[in-house]
Design a protein around this motif. Structure first.
Motif, PDB file in Angstrom:
ATOM      1  N   GLN A   1      -1.283  -4.863  54.690  1.00 37.55           N
ATOM      2  CA  GLN A   1      -1.641  -3.451  54.819  1.00 37.55           C
ATOM      3  C   GLN A   1      -2.815  -3.098  53.912  1.00 37.55           C
ATOM      4  O   GLN A   1      -3.732  -2.359  54.319  1.00 37.55           O
ATOM      5  CB  GLN A   1      -0.429  -2.583  54.502  1.00 37.55           C
ATOM      6  N   ALA A   2      -2.807  -3.620  52.697  1.00 29.90           N
ATOM      7  CA  ALA A   2      -3.919  -3.354  51.779  1.00 29.90           C
ATOM      8  C   ALA A   2      -5.218  -3.938  52.327  1.00 29.90           C
ATOM      9  O   ALA A   2      -6.296  -3.326  52.201  1.00 29.90           O
ATOM     10  CB  ALA A   2      -3.609  -3.936  50.400  1.00 29.90           C
TER      11      ALA A   2
ATOM     12  N   ARG B   1      -6.533  -1.674  55.132  1.00 35.22           N
ATOM     13  CA  ARG B   1      -7.094  -0.423  54.614  1.00 35.22           C
ATOM     14  C   ARG B   1      -8.471  -0.619  54.012  1.00 35.22           C
ATOM     15  O   ARG B   1      -9.274   0.319  53.964  1.00 35.22           O
ATOM     16  CB  ARG B   1      -6.140   0.177  53.577  1.00 35.22           C
ATOM     17  N   ARG B   2      -8.775  -1.810  53.556  1.00 36.76           N
ATOM     18  CA  ARG B   2     -10.091  -2.100  52.975  1.00 36.76           C
ATOM     19  C   ARG B   2     -11.105  -2.568  54.017  1.00 36.76           C
ATOM     20  O   ARG B   2     -12.305  -2.632  53.731  1.00 36.76           O
ATOM     21  CB  ARG B   2      -9.965  -3.195  51.908  1.00 36.76           C
TER      22      ARG B   2
ATOM     23  N   GLY C   1     -10.793   1.419  56.398  1.00 39.52           N
ATOM     24  CA  GLY C   1      -9.576   2.161  56.671  1.00 39.52           C
ATOM     25  C   GLY C   1      -9.547   2.830  58.025  1.00 39.52           C
ATOM     26  O   GLY C   1      -8.636   3.605  58.310  1.00 39.52           O
TER      27      GLY C   1
ATOM     28  N   ARG D   1      -5.666   2.653  61.616  1.00 42.46           N
ATOM     29  CA  ARG D   1      -4.525   3.350  61.033  1.00 42.46           C
ATOM     30  C   ARG D   1      -3.272   2.482  61.095  1.00 42.46           C
ATOM     31  O   ARG D   1      -2.979   1.869  62.123  1.00 42.46           O
ATOM     32  CB  ARG D   1      -4.255   4.665  61.768  1.00 42.46           C
ATOM     33  N   ILE D   2      -2.539   2.440  59.980  1.00 39.75           N
ATOM     34  CA  ILE D   2      -1.261   1.742  59.934  1.00 39.75           C
ATOM     35  C   ILE D   2      -0.182   2.778  60.215  1.00 39.75           C
ATOM     36  O   ILE D   2       0.107   3.635  59.376  1.00 39.75           O
ATOM     37  CB  ILE D   2      -1.058   1.072  58.565  1.00 39.75           C
TER      38      ILE D   2
ATOM     39  N   LEU E   1      -0.261  -0.703  64.642  1.00 41.77           N
ATOM     40  CA  LEU E   1      -1.606  -0.305  64.238  1.00 41.77           C
ATOM     41  C   LEU E   1      -2.238   0.547  65.334  1.00 41.77           C
ATOM     42  O   LEU E   1      -1.897   0.415  66.512  1.00 41.77           O
ATOM     43  CB  LEU E   1      -2.495  -1.540  64.016  1.00 41.77           C
TER      44      LEU E   1
END
Length: 216
Positions: free
Chosen positions: A42-43, A46-47, A72, A75-76, A82
């Motif tokens: 997830q991180a 987002r990057r 980002g 969207r999660i 996703l």
């Protein structure tokens, strides 16, 4: 250029022949595969400002398409879902047509400066659900639709491909002027580019204007 032909005796036609060429898979390479998006995945997403999405239609025609926006932009929605906004493009709709025909997709996420990549495979659907599109708006401009991916498997790729390619190495950057502009290459392959350099320059400038006006 003469036509290249593969020699039949050297073709790999079965899994046994394929596996015989390689060492056994490392246990960790098998164990790293997950079926949901963990904290690190997830991180990474987002990057990431860029991904490639692979699709395939019912007739077997494969396609890979780039998708990019501010980090980002994907969207999660939860740990297994996703959403990718569909920004303006060339309206060929190859990816979207394929998803309607065959929902299986493969995603590859990149982060500038990172040699590792994140791979996500899953099943995609297309939606115009308003509240979701509003979350992905830029200014007042909503995407026409979102590609929603239900994750089946996710894992990180090691750095070998990027280190071999030196993709992020400033010293490996190539001079863009060594090839024609995008507009000229397209015209060369279709109707023919104009012989007048000034006319070609005007076309290139108009393309840049169109980029600015139709980015979202």
């Amino acid at each position: 250029m003469s036509t290249f032909e593969l020699q039949p005796d050297f073709l790999i036609k079965d899994a046994g022949s394929l596996r015989s060429l390689y060492e056994p898979t490392h246990a960790l390479a098998l164990q790293k595969q997950r079926h949901t998006l963990g904290p690190n995945a997830q991180a990474f997403i987002r990057r990431s400002p860029f991904l490639c999405i692979g699709t395939q239609g019912n007739e077997g025609r494969a396609d890979v398409s780039p998708r990019g926006d501010a980090a980002g932009f994907v969207r999660i929605l939860d740990d297994s879902t996703l959403a990718i906004p569909d920004r303006p493009g060339n309206n060929r709709l190859d990816t979207l047509d394929n998803i309607i025909a065959n929902p299986s997709v493969g995603l590859l996420f990149l982060i500038p400066g990172y040699d590792e990549t994140l791979r996500v495979n899953g099943r995609a659907r297309l939606t115009t659900q308003r509240d979701l599109l509003e979350e992905m708006a830029v200014g007042e401009r909503l995407p026409k639709l979102a590609i929603v991916v239900e994750v089946d498997e996710v894992f990180l790729h090691c750095a070998k491909a990027f280190r071999r390619s030196h993709l992020w190495d400033p010293g490996s950057r190539q001079d863009r002027s060594e090839m024609p502009s995008l507009m000229q290459m397209i015209l060369d392959d279709t109707t023919g580019a104009p012989d007048d350099p000034e006319a070609m320059t005007r076309m290139d400038e108009n393309l840049e204007v169109a980029y600015r006006q139709t980015m979202y």
